[in-house]
Enzyme design. Structure first.
Site, PDB file in Angstrom:
ATOM      1  N   CYS A 238      28.676  44.174  34.908  1.00 29.33           N
ATOM      2  CA  CYS A 238      30.302  44.485  34.989  1.00 29.33           C
ATOM      3  C   CYS A 238      30.918  43.348  35.830  1.00 29.33           C
ATOM      4  CB  CYS A 238      30.157  45.703  34.895  1.00 29.33           C
ATOM      5  SG  CYS A 238      31.509  46.799  33.165  1.00 29.33           S
TER       6      CYS A 238
ATOM      7  N   ARG B  35      40.630  47.816  26.448  1.00 30.76           N
ATOM      8  CA  ARG B  35      38.709  47.939  26.442  1.00 30.76           C
ATOM      9  C   ARG B  35      38.618  47.297  25.044  1.00 30.76           C
ATOM     10  NH1 ARG B  35      39.256  49.467  31.562  1.00 30.76           N
ATOM     11  NH2 ARG B  35      36.720  49.781  32.047  1.00 30.76           N
TER      12      ARG B  35
ATOM     13  N   HIS C 203      25.467  47.515  29.949  1.00 30.79           N
ATOM     14  CA  HIS C 203      25.230  49.233  31.101  1.00 30.79           C
ATOM     15  C   HIS C 203      24.508  50.368  30.495  1.00 30.79           C
ATOM     16  CE1 HIS C 203      28.835  50.503  30.536  1.00 30.79           C
ATOM     17  NE2 HIS C 203      29.155  49.985  30.945  1.00 30.79           N
TER      18      HIS C 203
HETATM   19  N1  GLN Z   1      37.440  45.483  36.140  1.00 28.12           N
HETATM   20  C1  GLN Z   1      36.423  46.290  34.694  1.00 28.12           C
HETATM   21  C2  GLN Z   1      36.901  45.701  33.914  1.00 28.12           C
HETATM   22  O1  GLN Z   1      36.678  45.182  32.945  1.00 28.12           O
HETATM   23  C3  GLN Z   1      35.747  46.637  35.551  1.00 28.12           C
HETATM   24  C4  GLN Z   1      34.199  46.977  34.554  1.00 28.12           C
HETATM   25  C5  GLN Z   1      34.625  48.565  34.520  1.00 28.12           C
HETATM   26  O2  GLN Z   1      34.798  49.274  34.345  1.00 28.12           O
HETATM   27  N2  GLN Z   1      34.213  48.775  33.275  1.00 28.12           N
HETATM   28  O3  GLN Z   1      37.444  46.696  32.988  1.00 28.12           O
END
Ligand code: GLN
Length: 250
Positions: free
Chosen positions: A93, A127, A194
């Site tokens: 990640c 996200r 993960h």
């Molecule tokens: N910078 C990352 C993201 O893409 C960090 C990974 C995470 O927080 N899951 O969000």
């Protein structure tokens, strides 16, 4: 054998079952009569290219990434040299993102990376979250499934010709569009998966251990003896089942 692990930034990049992944490596090594010696490496700590058989870089949010990014970028030469010398590496990640050329955050800021993997990451508006199933072929002719959980805003774009860790069967993967997940350079693997990766994918833990052992002994990599992995296989089945329910690639 003693397998020397360099665990980079355990105080910052540790939110994705990273200690659990190391515990799996340690236990599976011990069950084959080997000892895993873990060397935590913080900001400013020493990292000699030939000092470790396996390097581990875990995951963290943008804030933790920003705290270690300059230090990690400055170690680019040492990390590339270690991998070119046959050391294994697993990055998850946030660590995976920062082992590429860099990560551009939502605010436009750019965190330079270590330049091991041929990719760049740009934060997106949404996200990408959920269970993932990949198909990997790390050794020619040996297709394996890998189950995990992804949660990232960053879209990681591989350079053309860069080798992904796997092909997305279910989930988003690197960018939600290419169908690729993760990246591989020699025995170095980076992934968004993960939650927790190695406990439910023991074949991947052994793949890394076999390469770390080969680095430690200076001999060709050999298959480790199989272990009774009923619980691990059950954990894989549950995770893969959730990814299948999630459905198609996008
Ligand atoms: N910078 C990352 C993201 O893409 C960090 C990974 C995470 O927080 N899951 O969000």
């Amino acid at each position: 054998m003693r397998i020397r692990v360099g665990h980079l930034y355990p105080d910052y990049l540790n939110i994705y079952a990273d200690r659990g992944n190391i515990a799996v490596l340690s236990r599976r090594a011990a069950l084959r009569g080997h000892e895993l010696v873990v060397d935590p490496i913080g900001v400013g700590g020493a990292l000699e290219p030939d000092a470790h058989d396996l390097l581990y870089v875990g995951g963290g949010q943008d804030r933790e990434q920003a705290a270690i990014a300059p230090d990690l970028a400055a170690r680019g030469d040492a990390i590339r040299e270690a991998v070119a010398g046959g050391a294994a590496l697993l990055a998850v990640c946030g660590g995976y993102q920062l082992l590429g050329r860099g990560y551009r955050g939502r605010d436009g800021s750019f965190m330079p990376g270590a330049g091991l993997f041929a990719h760049e990451t740009v934060a997106g508006e949404t996200r990408m979250i959920g269970d993932v199933l990949l198909e990997c072929e790390l050794d020619p002719g040996e297709r394996r499934l890998l189950a995990g959980f992804e949660n990232h805003a960053g879209r990681t774009l591989l350079d053309s010709g860069a080798e992904p860790l796997g092909r997305v069967v279910h989930g988003f993967g690197n960018d939600g569009e290419s169908g690729f997940e993760g990246c591989r350079v020699d025995s170095a693997l980076g992934t968004y998966l993960h939650g927790p990766l190695l406990p439910r994918n023991p074949w991947l833990a052994d793949w890394l251990l076999e390469r770390a052992l080969a680095h430690a002994t200076g001999e060709a990599s050999e298959r480790l003896a199989a272990l009774p992995d009923e619980l691990e296989e059950e954990a894989f089945r549950v995770a893969a089942g959730r990814a299948r329910v999630r459905g198609g690639r996008r």
